[in-house]
Design an enzyme around this catalytic site. Sequence first.
Site, PDB file in Angstrom:
ATOM      1  N   CYS A 152       0.868  -1.174   0.000  1.00  0.00           N
ATOM      2  CA  CYS A 152       0.000   0.000   0.000  1.00  0.00           C
ATOM      3  C   CYS A 152       0.906   1.226   0.000  1.00  0.00           C
ATOM      4  O   CYS A 152       1.908   1.238  -0.712  1.00  0.00           O
ATOM      5  CB  CYS A 152      -0.976  -0.030   1.173  1.00  0.00           C
ATOM      6  SG  CYS A 152      -0.230  -0.219   2.817  1.00  0.00           S
ATOM      7  N   ALA A 153       0.581   2.266   0.755  1.00  0.00           N
ATOM      8  CA  ALA A 153       1.411   3.470   0.759  1.00  0.00           C
ATOM      9  C   ALA A 153       2.555   3.367   1.764  1.00  0.00           C
ATOM     10  O   ALA A 153       3.714   3.625   1.437  1.00  0.00           O
ATOM     11  CB  ALA A 153       0.551   4.697   1.054  1.00  0.00           C
TER      12      ALA A 153
END
Length: 260
Positions: A152-153
């Site tokens: 993800c981030a």
Amino acid sequence: MDTVKGMSTVEAGRHVMLESAFNFRDLGGYPVGGGRRTRWRTLFRADGLHRLTEPDLDILRRLGLSTVIDLRTENELAERGRFPVDAHPVGYHHLSLMDVIWDPAQAPPAHEPATEFLLTRYIEMIERAEERFAQAFRILAAPGALPAVFHCAAGKDRTGVLAGLLLSSLGVSDDDVVDDYALTALAMARMQERWAAESDQAKAALAATPAAFMAADPAAMAGLLELIRVEHGSTRAYVRALGVSDPVLADLEAALLEPV
């Protein structure tokens, strides 16, 4: 476990050190009982992979990376880009586990524990993205999918929940699942240092980010696993309820487990 030449690692070889990502980790080496463990250099978890440098890509090529599962939102992809498939062709899959990023107004004050906030968000995440979690299992079980990474981030929440479900359903102990989740705290410190040094704008954005958004609270993952066990009996039963079939679980075991 074989090491990759030119790649410095920490945490007993678990952390793959890249120039542009801070939380790229190997999920191998966790005992599952019966004289088996999760297979090294086969499945990885990570933070954002949209700014990989050529040396980073060289490491991933030598790992034989075949599949990337991107768990970020549509807006994050539009704003930041995605894995550079032109530079290193992979099977790229976008499975957003949240439709929108968390609202900072929901975060607890910085002096309060993040446990309840994170646990609530994790439960919401699974409930709202059941099919996407199941699809991630199916993608990883497909022939030729491995080695693979999901990210993800920050590699903390969306990635952490998927990693927890995967590891626990394979038979990894709660303690090891929670310890794996908690390793993200080391990466978050490095990530924040880099962001703060990039620009005044990045430094200001970091200062405005609620502390709970940056926390990797082990109690939150422990609470999630306990809740799943109370309500469903086991994580394996839970992922079945999400739509992961027994043949998919068997294929994952065959691909991701090895003798100790």
